[in-house]
Design an enzyme around this catalytic site. Structure first.
Site: not given
Ligand SMILES: Cc1cn([C@H]2C[C@H](O)[C@@H](COP(=O)(O)OP(=O)(O)O[C@H]3O[C@H](C)C(=O)[C@H](O)[C@H]3O)O2)c(=O)[nH]c1=O
Length: 339
Positions: A125-127, A153, A157
């Site tokens: 992941t880019d994270e 997380y 990774k």
């Molecule tokens: C679930 C949720 C999220 N968010 C925000 C938090 C983040 O800024 C963005 C995307 O969140 P999400 O949890 O969908 O994805 P990321 O935290 O960016 O991480 C995802 O993309 C990477 C590359 C991975 O590697 C992860 O495995 C994958 O889960 O929306 C909200 O504002 N409200 C919500 O209810």
């Protein structure tokens, strides 16, 4: 050619299995998945009867079972999608992330060393690069960007990526790593931003946006991601890392507003909630390496991809409604109460 795809009952893994079975009808695909809350066997219904497909319910952390599978299948390639992937859950409880994401990766690679393979591919992941500031739109993650993680997380990774590179250097294991940006598309588990907002909007439930919704993600249509991994496992250089990005940066609030518009739902459903701890501000990938070396570019424009995705959730209501009515509902209520 036999490929073991771990985590194949999850979002990206299942899309990859569909892509591979369609594109390479002669390949044998073995899915290894322990069916956690985010894995769903019904997702694999379309391929269950394919004679070139086998499903095995087991965890990548179970050394004995993994070795047994390698003995039976003699795989050529391993593509490791199996992971605990939800950042919020890792903040609540890191342990299972360390177990699956780090130990599981080591077990798989040990099996590769023991039985021999032509390629071990780690889906990352880019994270692992941490985040970029909002006021520097000129900055992007490249493969040379230092590892600088924010959440349990992403740390798990990153640890796995380091192990993969160490197994390459120390044991000569033929590895590749890909680091992708945020995926979206069919079969995305409805705890992630896009599918959660679609499901909630369709149910006229509040749309919980963290903080001010200003965080930026680089959205990649899942099919484009699968094509990139297909290229890397066949043509990528051993020992290399490839970034895979959508070249499509958007703020969370803009995404949620687009979903409201597409579904003709009022923006008044949007509810600003407490921000995620340690919330990464901006992700943006520079895909120059994979483009110049392997000729890959994302094909799906976000405007088309989001329409296709919404249409999929409209026509596959049973899939996500079943999920939302089960264990996940308790988690959602713990996180957001009845808002
Ligand atoms: C679930 C949720 C999220 N968010 C925000 C938090 C983040 O800024 C963005 C995307 O969140 P999400 O949890 O969908 O994805 P990321 O935290 O960016 O991480 C995802 O993309 C990477 C590359 C991975 O590697 C992860 O495995 C994958 O889960 O929306 C909200 O504002 N409200 C919500 O209810």
């Amino acid at each position: 050619m036999t490929i073991i795809v771990t985590g194949g009952a999850g979002f990206i893994g299942s899309n990859f299995i569909f892509h591979m079975l369609e594109k390479y009808p002669d390949y044998r695909i073995v899915c290894l998945d322990c069916l956690t809350y985010a894995g769903n066997l019904s997702t694999l219904n379309p391929v269950m009867d394919n004679p070139n497909f086998r499903f095995v319910k087991e965890s990548i952390t179970n050394r004995e079972a993994v070795y047994q599978l390698f003995k039976e299948e003699h795989p050529d390639i391993i593509v490791n999608f199996a992971a605990e992937s939800h950042v919020d859950r890792s903040i609540e409880n890191p342990e299972v992330f360390l177990d699956t994401n780090i130990k599981g990766t080591a077990v798989l690679m040990d099996a590769c060393r023991e039985y021999g393979i032509t390629r071990y591919h780690q889906v990352s992941t880019d994270e692992v690069y941490g985040d970029l500031p909002l006021d520097r739109p000129d900055l992007f993650f490249t493969e040379e960007t230092p590892i600088h993680t924010s959440s349990p997380y992403s740390s798990s990774k990153a640890a796995a990526d380091l192990l993969v590179l160490a197994y390459h250097r120390t044991y000569g294991l033929p590895v590749t790593i890909s680091r992708c940006s945020n995926n979206y598309g069919p079969y995305h588990f409805p705890e992630k931003l896009i599918p959660l907002m679609i499901a909630n909007a369709l149910n006229d439930k509040p749309l919980p946006v963290y903080g001010k919704g200003e965080n930026v993600r680089d959205w990649l249509y899942v099919e484009d991601h699968c094509k990139a991994i297909d290229l890397i496992i066949h043509k990528g250089r051993v020992g290399e890392v490839y970034n895979i990005g959508g070249h499509n940066e958007m703020t969370n609030i803009d995404i949620v507003k687009i979903i409201c518009k597409e579904l003709a739902k009022p923006e008044s459903l949007i509810t600003y909630v407490t921000d995620r701890k340690g919330h990464d501000m901006r992700y943006a990938i520079d895909p120059t390496k994979i483009h110049t070396e392997l000729g890959w570019l994302p094909e799906t424009k976000f405007a088309d991809g989001i329409k296709k995705t919404i249409q999929w959730y409209l026509t596959n209501k049973e899939w996500w409604e079943t999920i939302l009515s089960g264990e996940y509902q308790n988690y959602y209520e713990t996180m957001y109460g009845n808002r």
